[in-house]
Design a protein around this motif. Structure first.
Motif, PDB file in Angstrom:
ATOM      1  N   LYS A   1      72.341  76.666  56.720  1.00 55.97           N
ATOM      2  CA  LYS A   1      73.536  75.929  56.309  1.00 55.97           C
ATOM      3  C   LYS A   1      73.143  74.845  55.307  1.00 55.97           C
ATOM      4  O   LYS A   1      72.089  74.215  55.453  1.00 55.97           O
ATOM      5  N   PRO A   2      73.965  74.642  54.273  1.00 59.73           N
ATOM      6  CA  PRO A   2      73.635  73.593  53.289  1.00 59.73           C
ATOM      7  C   PRO A   2      73.599  72.223  53.938  1.00 59.73           C
ATOM      8  O   PRO A   2      74.485  71.863  54.724  1.00 59.73           O
ATOM      9  N   GLY A   3      72.564  71.456  53.631  1.00 56.25           N
ATOM     10  CA  GLY A   3      72.424  70.105  54.152  1.00 56.25           C
ATOM     11  C   GLY A   3      71.695  70.006  55.468  1.00 56.25           C
ATOM     12  O   GLY A   3      71.306  68.903  55.892  1.00 56.25           O
ATOM     13  N   GLU A   4      71.460  71.168  56.153  1.00 55.10           N
ATOM     14  CA  GLU A   4      70.778  71.126  57.444  1.00 55.10           C
ATOM     15  C   GLU A   4      69.284  71.408  57.321  1.00 55.10           C
ATOM     16  O   GLU A   4      68.557  71.281  58.293  1.00 55.10           O
ATOM     17  N   PHE A   5      68.841  71.820  56.164  1.00 56.22           N
ATOM     18  CA  PHE A   5      67.437  72.095  55.887  1.00 56.22           C
ATOM     19  C   PHE A   5      66.807  73.023  56.927  1.00 56.22           C
ATOM     20  O   PHE A   5      65.769  72.740  57.510  1.00 56.22           O
ATOM     21  N   GLY A   6      67.482  74.132  57.130  1.00 53.53           N
ATOM     22  CA  GLY A   6      66.914  75.184  57.976  1.00 53.53           C
ATOM     23  C   GLY A   6      65.976  76.068  57.163  1.00 53.53           C
ATOM     24  O   GLY A   6      66.039  76.116  55.930  1.00 53.53           O
ATOM     25  N   VAL A   7      65.097  76.760  57.850  1.00 51.92           N
ATOM     26  CA  VAL A   7      64.155  77.651  57.176  1.00 51.92           C
ATOM     27  C   VAL A   7      63.968  78.918  58.016  1.00 51.92           C
ATOM     28  O   VAL A   7      63.961  78.859  59.253  1.00 51.92           O
TER      29      VAL A   7
ATOM     30  N   LEU B   1      62.420  81.221  53.597  1.00 52.92           N
ATOM     31  CA  LEU B   1      63.745  81.166  52.987  1.00 52.92           C
ATOM     32  C   LEU B   1      64.470  79.906  53.428  1.00 52.92           C
ATOM     33  O   LEU B   1      64.477  79.566  54.618  1.00 52.92           O
ATOM     34  N   ILE B   2      65.087  79.195  52.477  1.00 56.63           N
ATOM     35  CA  ILE B   2      65.961  78.064  52.778  1.00 56.63           C
ATOM     36  C   ILE B   2      67.258  78.269  52.019  1.00 56.63           C
ATOM     37  O   ILE B   2      67.370  79.171  51.182  1.00 56.63           O
ATOM     38  N   HIS B   3      68.247  77.447  52.300  1.00 55.79           N
ATOM     39  CA  HIS B   3      69.513  77.556  51.585  1.00 55.79           C
ATOM     40  C   HIS B   3      69.333  77.075  50.155  1.00 55.79           C
ATOM     41  O   HIS B   3      68.591  76.128  49.879  1.00 55.79           O
ATOM     42  N   VAL B   4      70.012  77.739  49.215  1.00 57.21           N
ATOM     43  CA  VAL B   4      69.854  77.412  47.801  1.00 57.21           C
ATOM     44  C   VAL B   4      70.300  75.974  47.507  1.00 57.21           C
ATOM     45  O   VAL B   4      69.738  75.303  46.632  1.00 57.21           O
ATOM     46  N   ALA B   5      71.287  75.465  48.254  1.00 58.23           N
ATOM     47  CA  ALA B   5      71.717  74.070  48.058  1.00 58.23           C
ATOM     48  C   ALA B   5      70.652  73.088  48.526  1.00 58.23           C
ATOM     49  O   ALA B   5      70.446  72.039  47.898  1.00 58.23           O
ATOM     50  N   ASP B   6      69.951  73.416  49.608  1.00 58.83           N
ATOM     51  CA  ASP B   6      68.854  72.555  50.070  1.00 58.83           C
ATOM     52  C   ASP B   6      67.705  72.562  49.066  1.00 58.83           C
ATOM     53  O   ASP B   6      67.052  71.539  48.854  1.00 58.83           O
ATOM     54  N   ALA B   7      67.452  73.734  48.456  1.00 56.75           N
ATOM     55  CA  ALA B   7      66.410  73.808  47.432  1.00 56.75           C
ATOM     56  C   ALA B   7      66.759  72.916  46.246  1.00 56.75           C
ATOM     57  O   ALA B   7      65.893  72.239  45.681  1.00 56.75           O
ATOM     58  N   ALA B   8      68.046  72.885  45.867  1.00 55.71           N
ATOM     59  CA  ALA B   8      68.481  72.014  44.768  1.00 55.71           C
ATOM     60  C   ALA B   8      68.291  70.543  45.134  1.00 55.71           C
ATOM     61  O   ALA B   8      67.852  69.733  44.307  1.00 55.71           O
TER      62      ALA B   8
END
Length: 414
Positions: free
Chosen positions: A141-147, A204-211
């Motif tokens: 999920k964006p903002g939760e920094f899951g991997v 893998l992480i969410h693309v929004a977290d990568a940004a």
């Protein structure tokens, strides 16, 4: 039905029971050896094709076939994806960001390649969702920094879903060194297992977290990931798309990251094929010994044929026909048995495992739990053609010796 003299006598010699049983035995072993050599080549190359197919589907199902990379972060990836989808070779285009860093957990560290993905669209270009063994991909999920990490990484650090791990990525700064480490705490939300080296080198992480980690806007991405119909067309397809988008974009593809692996696999198949071809060559050239003994055994017959008008060319053709028939029969038998074995090798290995109670290919050790096989018609044709050609070449010298026999000399000592 009319048959040339050479074919009639050559095939008759092949069928007839010889007075010298040892010659007959050697002829049979030559045929059997050729058949076994052809069978072994077909089965081994089919198994190698199967392993290559499995590696291709798993590794290239995880890494991008091609990417359209922005010189600067891409503000709106949708127009780029729409432009890429106009190419008939492209089947999907999704947002993608890639980073390299280090994972740290309780003092242990390992390098890792982090891919920023959109879980809702990742299934269009990747097989990772089909190989999740713990957790879920959509838990990113964006903002939760899951991997989502690989099974090898999880086993190395003894991680499970819900554990936390630290990602360290380099960051350009104004410090004297020019680069400072940036740390980010990540929550393990899933574990994947594709049975390849990627299980220990990819996350893998969410693309929004990568940004966010790159200090970009949440909607910015590094590139657009493409899936193409023909993997070997990926370099040209991505280059054409990037050229059409302008100088602000460049192309990248799987041959830059995984090309060496598949080149090594191709070379390995070629070298093993050549080594197995030597077995076929040894079996084929046993025909030389067989025909030389047949020529010695049939010296009187050759002399009689010469005295009634047979030419040296006809005598030579007789023994070439005999040796070629041995080679053709052996190659055909080996080809048929090889095709049957290659099509059923997985079932045969499974039967051996059931009977013996032992797992030959344990999923805990190997990336496959069975023996894959992919029979290719081109391989069968090439192997059988090599068997035919080597068998024919093996007949030339004994047949030439038979043609040189002098009738008077042979009858005198017969």
């Amino acid at each position: 039905m009319f048959r040339p003299l050479s074919i009639f006598i050559g095939t008759r010699y092949t069928r007839a029971k010889r007075r010298n049983r040892f010659v007959s035995f050697i002829s049979m072993t030559s045929m059997i050896g050729l058949a076994l050599g052809v069978l072994a080549m077909i089965v081994v190359l089919s198994v190698m094709n199967g392993f290559q197919r499995e590696m291709s589907s798993r590794i290239l199902g995880m890494v991008p076939h091609a990417t359209i990379v922005g010189v600067k972060p891409i503000d709106a990836w949708q127009p780029v994806a729409a432009a890429a989808m106009k190419n008939p070779e492209v089947t999907a285009a999704v947002p993608f960001t890639e980073m390299e860093g280090m994972l740290s957990y309780k003092g242990s560290m390992q390098p890792i390649q982090i891919s920023g993905v959109d879980p809702a669209q990742e299934g269009k270009v990747s097989i990772v969702a089909q190989h999740i063994v713990q957790g879920r991909l959509d838990a990113l999920k964006p903002g939760e920094f899951g991997v989502v990490i690989g099974e090898i990484t999880a086993r190395r650090f003894r991680l499970n879903v819900g554990d936390k791990i630290t990602l360290i990525v380099p960051e350009v700064s104004t410090a004297p060194g020019g680069i400072t480490p940036r740390m980010q705490r990540l929550n393990v939300v899933g574990v994947f297992k594709v049975g390849a080296e990627l299980d220990g080198s990819m996350g893998l992480i969410h693309v929004a977290d990568a940004a966010t980690m790159q200090h970009w806007q949440p909607n910015q991405v590094q590139s657009v990931r493409l899936a193409v119909k023909d993997l070997y067309a990926a370099p040209k397809v991505s280059s054409d798309i990037a050229a059409g988008l302008g100088a602000e974009f460049k192309a990248d593809d799987w041959t830059h990251t995984q090309g060496s692996l598949f080149s090594a696999m191709k070379m390995e198949k070629t070298m093993i094929g050549l080594l197995l071809l030597m077995i076929v060559a040894v079996a084929a050239f046993n025909i030389i010994a067989t025909l030389i003994m047949v020529v010695n055994d049939k010296g009187a017959d050759i002399a009689i044929l010469r005295t009634i008008g047979a030419t040296p060319r006809q005598i030579m053709a007789i023994f070439m026909v005999q040796g070629t028939v041995i080679g053709i029969v052996g190659t055909i038998i080996g080809g048929v048995l090889g095709v049957i074995a290659a099509l059923n090798v997985s079932e045969m290995v499974g039967w051996v495992e059931r009977v013996s109670g032992q797992h030959i290919f344990s999923s805990d050790v190997y990336f496959v739990s069975n023996l894959p096989s992919e029979l290719q018609g081109g391989d069968v044709l090439l192997i059988c053609s090599a068997g035919f050609i080597l068998s024919f070449l093996a007949t030339v010298y004994p047949a030439w010796r038979a043609a040189k026999i002098e009738p008077a000399h042979a009858l005198r000592y017969s």
